[in-house]
Motif scaffolding. Structure first.
Motif, PDB file in Angstrom:
ATOM      1  N   PHE A  60       0.786  -1.064  -0.198  1.00  0.00           N
ATOM      2  CA  PHE A  60      -0.213   0.188   0.010  1.00  0.00           C
ATOM      3  C   PHE A  60       0.910   1.181   0.117  1.00  0.00           C
ATOM      4  CE2 PHE A  60      -2.685  -3.158   1.758  1.00  0.00           C
ATOM      5  CZ  PHE A  60      -3.734  -3.250   0.590  1.00  0.00           C
ATOM      6  N   TRP A  61       2.037   1.183   0.160  1.00  0.00           N
ATOM      7  CA  TRP A  61       3.119   2.107   0.176  1.00  0.00           C
ATOM      8  C   TRP A  61       2.991   2.774  -1.549  1.00  0.00           C
ATOM      9  CZ3 TRP A  61       4.702   5.327   3.614  1.00  0.00           C
ATOM     10  CH2 TRP A  61       5.009   4.956   4.641  1.00  0.00           C
ATOM     11  N   ASN A  62       2.541   2.088  -2.084  1.00  0.00           N
ATOM     12  CA  ASN A  62       2.286   2.477  -3.912  1.00  0.00           C
ATOM     13  C   ASN A  62       1.418   3.533  -4.008  1.00  0.00           C
ATOM     14  OD1 ASN A  62       0.583   2.094  -6.116  1.00  0.00           O
ATOM     15  ND2 ASN A  62       2.440   0.931  -6.951  1.00  0.00           N
ATOM     16  N   GLY A  63       0.205   3.611  -3.278  1.00  0.00           N
ATOM     17  CA  GLY A  63      -0.595   4.492  -3.408  1.00  0.00           C
ATOM     18  C   GLY A  63      -0.210   5.704  -2.779  1.00  0.00           C
ATOM     19  N   VAL A  64       0.480   5.671  -1.482  1.00  0.00           N
ATOM     20  CA  VAL A  64       1.220   7.216  -1.315  1.00  0.00           C
ATOM     21  C   VAL A  64       2.157   7.723  -2.113  1.00  0.00           C
ATOM     22  CG1 VAL A  64       2.638   8.040   0.702  1.00  0.00           C
ATOM     23  CG2 VAL A  64       0.749   6.452   1.271  1.00  0.00           C
ATOM     24  N   VAL A  65       2.898   6.790  -2.734  1.00  0.00           N
ATOM     25  CA  VAL A  65       3.864   7.259  -3.901  1.00  0.00           C
ATOM     26  C   VAL A  65       3.060   7.824  -5.030  1.00  0.00           C
ATOM     27  CG1 VAL A  65       5.428   6.792  -5.475  1.00  0.00           C
ATOM     28  CG2 VAL A  65       5.821   5.832  -3.184  1.00  0.00           C
ATOM     29  N   ASN A  66       2.089   7.183  -5.561  1.00  0.00           N
ATOM     30  CA  ASN A  66       1.193   7.629  -6.742  1.00  0.00           C
ATOM     31  C   ASN A  66       0.383   8.903  -6.170  1.00  0.00           C
ATOM     32  OD1 ASN A  66       1.807   5.451  -8.277  1.00  0.00           O
ATOM     33  ND2 ASN A  66       0.051   4.215  -7.645  1.00  0.00           N
ATOM     34  N   GLY A  67       0.217   9.112  -4.968  1.00  0.00           N
ATOM     35  CA  GLY A  67      -0.575  10.620  -4.736  1.00  0.00           C
ATOM     36  C   GLY A  67       0.610  11.888  -4.690  1.00  0.00           C
ATOM     37  N   ILE A  68       1.965  11.473  -4.172  1.00  0.00           N
ATOM     38  CA  ILE A  68       2.876  12.114  -4.308  1.00  0.00           C
ATOM     39  C   ILE A  68       3.269  12.655  -5.751  1.00  0.00           C
ATOM     40  CG2 ILE A  68       5.174  12.816  -3.505  1.00  0.00           C
ATOM     41  CD1 ILE A  68       4.540  11.075  -0.985  1.00  0.00           C
ATOM     42  N   LEU A  69       3.256  11.744  -6.463  1.00  0.00           N
ATOM     43  CA  LEU A  69       3.658  11.934  -7.807  1.00  0.00           C
ATOM     44  C   LEU A  69       2.884  12.563  -8.716  1.00  0.00           C
ATOM     45  CD1 LEU A  69       6.211  11.267  -9.505  1.00  0.00           C
ATOM     46  CD2 LEU A  69       5.203   9.044 -10.199  1.00  0.00           C
ATOM     47  N   TRP A  70       1.520  12.593  -8.472  1.00  0.00           N
ATOM     48  CA  TRP A  70       0.418  13.115  -9.145  1.00  0.00           C
ATOM     49  C   TRP A  70       0.530  14.438  -9.701  1.00  0.00           C
ATOM     50  CZ3 TRP A  70      -3.113  11.676 -12.570  1.00  0.00           C
ATOM     51  CH2 TRP A  70      -4.127  12.456 -12.934  1.00  0.00           C
ATOM     52  N   PRO A  71       0.655  15.431  -8.888  1.00  0.00           N
ATOM     53  CA  PRO A  71       0.765  16.921  -9.217  1.00  0.00           C
ATOM     54  C   PRO A  71       1.870  17.013 -10.342  1.00  0.00           C
ATOM     55  CG  PRO A  71       0.704  16.641  -6.822  1.00  0.00           C
ATOM     56  CD  PRO A  71       0.882  15.355  -7.403  1.00  0.00           C
ATOM     57  N   TRP A  72       2.908  16.334 -10.265  1.00  0.00           N
ATOM     58  CA  TRP A  72       3.922  16.573 -11.181  1.00  0.00           C
ATOM     59  C   TRP A  72       3.495  15.983 -12.578  1.00  0.00           C
ATOM     60  CZ3 TRP A  72       5.134  16.178  -6.208  1.00  0.00           C
ATOM     61  CH2 TRP A  72       5.693  17.390  -5.512  1.00  0.00           C
ATOM     62  N   LEU A  73       3.079  14.796 -12.515  1.00  0.00           N
ATOM     63  CA  LEU A  73       2.941  14.020 -13.888  1.00  0.00           C
ATOM     64  C   LEU A  73       1.477  14.830 -14.495  1.00  0.00           C
ATOM     65  CD1 LEU A  73       3.223  11.272 -15.193  1.00  0.00           C
ATOM     66  CD2 LEU A  73       0.954  10.574 -14.209  1.00  0.00           C
ATOM     67  N   PHE A  74       0.458  15.234 -13.546  1.00  0.00           N
ATOM     68  CA  PHE A  74      -0.662  16.133 -14.093  1.00  0.00           C
ATOM     69  C   PHE A  74      -0.103  17.347 -14.719  1.00  0.00           C
ATOM     70  CE2 PHE A  74      -3.652  19.596 -13.823  1.00  0.00           C
ATOM     71  CZ  PHE A  74      -4.736  18.830 -14.256  1.00  0.00           C
ATOM     72  N   LEU A  75       0.942  17.983 -14.312  1.00  0.00           N
ATOM     73  CA  LEU A  75       1.221  19.346 -14.968  1.00  0.00           C
ATOM     74  C   LEU A  75       2.104  18.793 -16.232  1.00  0.00           C
ATOM     75  CD1 LEU A  75       2.322  21.402 -11.667  1.00  0.00           C
ATOM     76  CD2 LEU A  75       0.568  21.409 -13.395  1.00  0.00           C
ATOM     77  N   LEU A  76       2.727  17.929 -16.135  1.00  0.00           N
ATOM     78  CA  LEU A  76       3.634  17.280 -17.381  1.00  0.00           C
ATOM     79  C   LEU A  76       2.797  17.047 -18.405  1.00  0.00           C
ATOM     80  CD1 LEU A  76       6.266  16.612 -18.931  1.00  0.00           C
ATOM     81  CD2 LEU A  76       6.089  14.403 -17.743  1.00  0.00           C
ATOM     82  N   MET A  77       1.760  16.188 -18.355  1.00  0.00           N
ATOM     83  CA  MET A  77       0.817  15.585 -19.250  1.00  0.00           C
ATOM     84  C   MET A  77       0.003  16.978 -19.576  1.00  0.00           C
ATOM     85  SD  MET A  77       1.438  12.427 -19.497  1.00  0.00           S
ATOM     86  CE  MET A  77      -0.264  11.659 -20.068  1.00  0.00           C
ATOM     87  N   ARG A  78      -0.482  17.762 -18.922  1.00  0.00           N
ATOM     88  CA  ARG A  78      -1.117  18.870 -19.429  1.00  0.00           C
ATOM     89  C   ARG A  78      -0.520  19.687 -20.284  1.00  0.00           C
ATOM     90  NH1 ARG A  78      -3.546  23.134 -15.250  1.00  0.00           N
ATOM     91  NH2 ARG A  78      -1.397  23.599 -14.972  1.00  0.00           N
ATOM     92  N   LYS A  79       0.987  19.862 -19.930  1.00  0.00           N
ATOM     93  CA  LYS A  79       1.714  20.453 -21.009  1.00  0.00           C
ATOM     94  C   LYS A  79       2.105  19.765 -22.298  1.00  0.00           C
ATOM     95  CE  LYS A  79       6.199  22.784 -21.275  1.00  0.00           C
ATOM     96  NZ  LYS A  79       7.360  22.908 -20.761  1.00  0.00           N
ATOM     97  N   ILE A  80       2.048  18.661 -22.300  1.00  0.00           N
ATOM     98  CA  ILE A  80       2.374  17.932 -23.429  1.00  0.00           C
ATOM     99  C   ILE A  80       0.804  18.017 -24.379  1.00  0.00           C
ATOM    100  CG2 ILE A  80       2.394  15.326 -24.441  1.00  0.00           C
ATOM    101  CD1 ILE A  80       4.292  14.813 -22.011  1.00  0.00           C
TER     102      ILE A  80
END
Length: 162
Positions: A135-155
């Motif tokens: 379940f640490w995977n969920g925490v990592v995904n939550g932390i990673l989400w803002p950066w991935l979101f901004l990168l994908m939106r830019k693309i």
């Protein structure tokens, strides 16, 4: 449909392909439990950004491909990805209008739900051990989400995918 419009549709599938390649890269064993589910994060982004182009069927196909790549029970990830896709598609307007930090909490919860679905599929196997580190995977995904979101939106904006 113009050639330019078709090319922009490939950006979505190219992002899924890159996420799949990054997903199957080997990790050191001590960090394996912290490995993010990049394919699911990418799927959630496209479901929020373009719900008319990416659907539950896309989640099912990506889940089946994940099952094949990981050599897991066929359908375990497909079921989990379909469930996550349905929940995001059902409430995409609500999630899309949340601030990024709240979206991160939703993504962490969805990741945990996905891990639970996959775990329940594996319960039927003999000698299955439960490791709460999963379940640490969920925490990592939550932390990673803002950066991935901004990168994908830019693309998405750079290639004007709509």
């Amino acid at each position: 449909m113009s050639q330019h419009h078709r090319r922009r549709g490939w950006i979505i599938w190219l992002s899924f392909l890159i996420a799949m390649v990054l997903q199957i890269m080997p990790w050191p064993e001590q960090f394996f439990m912290f490995r993010p589910t990049l394919l699911m994060l990418c799927l959630i982004y496209w479901l929020l950004a373009l719900p008319h182009r990416v659907s539950v069927g896309t989640g099912f196909v990506l889940g089946m491909i994940t099952d094949l790549l990981h050599g897991s029970i066929l359908g375990a990830n497909a079921l989990a990805f379909s469930l996550i896709s349905f929940l995001v598609a059902f409430k995409f307007q609500l999630i899309r209008n949340m601030p990024l930090w709240q979206q991160s909490l939703v993504v962490a919860g969805l990741s945990t739900l996905m891990n639970c679905c996959v775990f329940l599929a594996y319960v039927s196997l003999p000698k299955m051990l439960f490791h709460p580190e999963v379940f640490w995977n969920g925490v990592v995904n939550g932390i990673l989400w803002p950066w991935l979101f901004l990168l994908m939106r830019k693309i998405r904006r750079q290639f004007s995918v709509h």
